[in-house]
Design a protein around this motif. Structure first.
Motif, PDB file in Angstrom:
ATOM      1  N   SER A 114       0.812  -1.221   0.000  1.00  0.00           N
ATOM      2  CA  SER A 114       0.000   0.000   0.000  1.00  0.00           C
ATOM      3  C   SER A 114       0.844   1.271   0.000  1.00  0.00           C
ATOM      4  CB  SER A 114      -0.926   0.020   1.217  1.00  0.00           C
ATOM      5  OG  SER A 114      -0.168   0.132   2.418  1.00  0.00           O
ATOM      6  N   GLY A 115       2.076   1.164   0.471  1.00  0.00           N
ATOM      7  CA  GLY A 115       2.919   2.344   0.619  1.00  0.00           C
ATOM      8  C   GLY A 115       3.008   2.832   2.051  1.00  0.00           C
ATOM      9  N   LEU A 116       2.147   2.315   2.928  1.00  0.00           N
ATOM     10  CA  LEU A 116       2.262   2.659   4.343  1.00  0.00           C
ATOM     11  C   LEU A 116       3.496   1.989   4.935  1.00  0.00           C
ATOM     12  CD1 LEU A 116      -1.370   2.332   5.793  1.00  0.00           C
ATOM     13  CD2 LEU A 116      -0.155   4.411   5.154  1.00  0.00           C
ATOM     14  N   GLU A 117       4.135   2.653   5.884  1.00  0.00           N
ATOM     15  CA  GLU A 117       5.279   2.050   6.554  1.00  0.00           C
ATOM     16  C   GLU A 117       4.773   1.030   7.573  1.00  0.00           C
ATOM     17  OE1 GLU A 117       9.263   3.170   9.193  1.00  0.00           O
ATOM     18  OE2 GLU A 117       7.892   4.763   8.554  1.00  0.00           O
ATOM     19  N   LEU A 118       5.223  -0.217   7.413  1.00  0.00           N
ATOM     20  CA  LEU A 118       4.818  -1.307   8.292  1.00  0.00           C
ATOM     21  C   LEU A 118       6.041  -1.826   9.029  1.00  0.00           C
ATOM     22  CD1 LEU A 118       2.486  -3.265   5.810  1.00  0.00           C
ATOM     23  CD2 LEU A 118       1.848  -1.439   7.412  1.00  0.00           C
ATOM     24  N   ASP A 119       5.956  -1.896  10.341  1.00  0.00           N
ATOM     25  CA  ASP A 119       7.051  -2.400  11.155  1.00  0.00           C
ATOM     26  C   ASP A 119       6.445  -2.964  12.441  1.00  0.00           C
ATOM     27  OD1 ASP A 119       9.361  -2.986  12.503  1.00  0.00           O
ATOM     28  OD2 ASP A 119       9.905  -0.911  12.927  1.00  0.00           O
ATOM     29  N   ASP A 120       6.050  -4.226  12.397  1.00  0.00           N
ATOM     30  CA  ASP A 120       5.310  -4.817  13.511  1.00  0.00           C
ATOM     31  C   ASP A 120       4.153  -3.908  13.892  1.00  0.00           C
ATOM     32  OD1 ASP A 120       4.701  -6.688  15.566  1.00  0.00           O
ATOM     33  OD2 ASP A 120       5.719  -5.430  17.041  1.00  0.00           O
ATOM     34  N   GLY A 121       3.386  -3.516  12.895  1.00  0.00           N
ATOM     35  CA  GLY A 121       2.279  -2.593  13.074  1.00  0.00           C
ATOM     36  C   GLY A 121       2.329  -1.510  12.011  1.00  0.00           C
ATOM     37  N   VAL A 122       1.354  -0.635  12.045  1.00  0.00           N
ATOM     38  CA  VAL A 122       1.320   0.514  11.144  1.00  0.00           C
ATOM     39  C   VAL A 122       2.031   1.672  11.844  1.00  0.00           C
ATOM     40  CG1 VAL A 122      -0.145   2.160   9.927  1.00  0.00           C
ATOM     41  CG2 VAL A 122      -0.841  -0.234  10.100  1.00  0.00           C
ATOM     42  N   VAL A 123       3.119   2.147  11.267  1.00  0.00           N
ATOM     43  CA  VAL A 123       3.916   3.195  11.899  1.00  0.00           C
ATOM     44  C   VAL A 123       3.190   4.535  11.767  1.00  0.00           C
ATOM     45  CG1 VAL A 123       6.106   4.423  11.886  1.00  0.00           C
ATOM     46  CG2 VAL A 123       6.051   1.955  11.467  1.00  0.00           C
ATOM     47  N   CYS A 124       3.028   5.198  12.890  1.00  0.00           N
ATOM     48  CA  CYS A 124       2.383   6.507  12.911  1.00  0.00           C
ATOM     49  C   CYS A 124       3.141   7.419  13.874  1.00  0.00           C
ATOM     50  CB  CYS A 124       0.917   6.383  13.339  1.00  0.00           C
ATOM     51  SG  CYS A 124       0.668   5.555  14.930  1.00  0.00           S
ATOM     52  N   ASP A 125       2.808   8.700  13.858  1.00  0.00           N
ATOM     53  CA  ASP A 125       3.436   9.614  14.807  1.00  0.00           C
ATOM     54  C   ASP A 125       2.672   9.581  16.128  1.00  0.00           C
ATOM     55  OD1 ASP A 125       1.139  11.124  14.465  1.00  0.00           O
ATOM     56  OD2 ASP A 125       2.117  12.728  13.338  1.00  0.00           O
ATOM     57  N   THR A 126       3.047  10.432  17.058  1.00  0.00           N
ATOM     58  CA  THR A 126       2.392  10.426  18.365  1.00  0.00           C
ATOM     59  C   THR A 126       0.984  11.006  18.314  1.00  0.00           C
ATOM     60  OG1 THR A 126       3.536  12.503  18.847  1.00  0.00           O
ATOM     61  CG2 THR A 126       4.523  10.479  19.693  1.00  0.00           C
ATOM     62  N   GLY A 127       0.584  11.466  17.150  1.00  0.00           N
ATOM     63  CA  GLY A 127      -0.790  11.908  16.949  1.00  0.00           C
ATOM     64  C   GLY A 127      -1.623  10.862  16.234  1.00  0.00           C
ATOM     65  N   MET A 128      -1.064   9.657  16.066  1.00  0.00           N
ATOM     66  CA  MET A 128      -1.725   8.516  15.432  1.00  0.00           C
ATOM     67  C   MET A 128      -1.846   8.655  13.923  1.00  0.00           C
ATOM     68  SD  MET A 128      -1.893   7.402  18.452  1.00  0.00           S
ATOM     69  CE  MET A 128      -2.201   5.730  17.924  1.00  0.00           C
ATOM     70  N   LEU A 129      -1.188   9.672  13.319  1.00  0.00           N
ATOM     71  CA  LEU A 129      -1.232   9.853  11.877  1.00  0.00           C
ATOM     72  C   LEU A 129      -0.023   9.196  11.220  1.00  0.00           C
ATOM     73  CD1 LEU A 129      -2.356  13.563  11.313  1.00  0.00           C
ATOM     74  CD2 LEU A 129      -3.764  11.495  11.433  1.00  0.00           C
TER      75      LEU A 129
END
Length: 389
Positions: free
Chosen positions: A248-263
């Protein structure tokens, strides 16, 4: 935004929908889930539900007020892909849900030992269907039960089996179950609850495999020890449900990587709950599989999606509880090797205490067993509400 798709009809998914409506979103709100029924609460599955003290209506999450959410439910179908360019979710039935923003709330799936598929009497416990199947097996006569993994879910299952009067053995590869999470002192107290309640605890030897042909007959350990069992439950951790996002292009690393704002870095794509891996400004990241995160993170994610940028951060310290053998173990914060445990109320030996963990003179975590009021006071000094950036 005119449309939002929430992928995951779980607690985190439902809380996201509620948060979006509370914060003024009036557009189309689609909630996608692979289970056929509406959202339900998972913690009771290893406790009251397994003991027959709660049923499906008791763990339902939807209430009368939720009728005003005006949700487009897509249940019984899993998400199969995400197109970031078109901002659309492809479903396994080939349907496509377009949206201006997407929230990933697909949770995690339990790990299983290889070669156990199709062997009757072997269970995991994550979903309502898992709990129903396990409850039926435990009620069939007086089966001998082996729980693989001394995690919180494993300990709660063992506690329920003990309450049902079943011969139960817990098998744990580590020398002390949950030591990395609780620290050695509190972990030893928690481990001692098994023996206090007639449950056999075998530590320090990994599982070699399961015995049985059509149905399981036992668990064989790496040292050759055989644990006879008619029912085996695996509580050996979970992996985030991200396979559908591959490519999909999302960064995946044992989960969906997001910032501290969940984005995520993809803009109007957020992740909440067990599947979210938050990365801080210092580059460190963490994923927390706790009920409180699934409840609290959605409000932050909703605010940032509606703002189009990270204007709030999720800053709460991890918190969880576990009910075992009639006692409640509560924990908040993070423990590192070398942290000092200081009991501030009660006694570890009495299985009734409140304690703090200290590092360099600062309190980093708190734990309590059967001391809820004292724990609440200690937790205030650790957890902090999400605050504007």
């Amino acid at each position: 935004m005119r449309a939002v798709a929430v992928v995951g009809a779980s607690l985190a998914g439902l809380e996201t929908a509620r948060a979006l409506r509370r914060q003024g979103f009036e557009g189309r709100l689609t909630v996608i889930g692979d289970e056929h029924g509406p959202p339900y609460d998972r913690p009771p599955l290893s406790k009251e539900f397994l003991l027959g003290k709660a049923d499906t209506e008791d763990i339902a999450l939807l209430d009368a007020d939720d009728a005003d959410l005006d949700l487009d439910w897509r249940l019984g179908v899993r998400a199969a892909g995400l197109d970031l360019r078109r901002r659309s979710v492809r479903l396994a039935d080939e349907a496509e849900i377009g949206a201006d923003a997407v929230v990933v709330a697909t949770g995690a799936a339990p790990n299983r030992l290889p070669g156990t598929a199709g062997l009757a009497g072997v269970h995991v416990l994550r979903s309502l269907a898992d709990a129903q199947a396990l409850r039926a097996d435990l009620a069939a006569g007086s089966p001998r039960v082996a729980v693989i993994g001394g995690s919180f879910i494993g300990a709660e299952i063992a506690s329920a089996c003990s309450a049902l009067g079943l011969e139960t053995t817990v098998v744990e590869a580590l020398e002390v179950p949950m030591e990395a999470v609780l620290g050695p002192g509190v972990a030893r107290v928690a481990a001692g609850l098994h023996g206090d309640n007639g449950v056999r605890l075998l530590c320090g030897v990994p599982v070699g495999g399961l015995r049985g042909h059509d149905r399981v007959t036992g668990v064989e350990l790496a040292d050759g020890t055989l644990v006879p069992a008619d029912v085996v439950v695996m509580g050996i951790g979970a992996r985030p449900n991200t396979a559908w996002l591959t490519g999909s292009g999302l960064e995946l690393d044992d989960g969906v990587v997001c910032d501290t704002g969940m984005l995520t870095a993809a803009g109007r794509v957020a992740a909440v709950g067990d599947v979210a891996r938050c990365r801080g400004a210092d580059g460190t990241s963490a994923r927390f599989e706790h009920w409180t995160g699934a409840v609290q993170q959605p409000a932050v994610a909703a605010a940032n999606l509606l703002a189009g940028a990270t204007v709030q951060e999720y800053r709460r310290a991890p918190y969880f509880w576990s009910d075992q053998y009639g006692l409640r173990l509560q924990f908040a914060g993070r423990v590192q090797q070398g942290d000092e445990l200081r009991v501030v109320e009660g006694s570890l030996d009495d299985r009734s205490f409140a304690a703090v963990y200290e590092r360099g003179g600062e309190v980093t975590a708190a734990a309590a067993m059967d001391r809820p009021r004292a724990f609440t006071r200690l937790r205030r000094g650790i957890g902090r509400a999400a605050a504007p950036v």
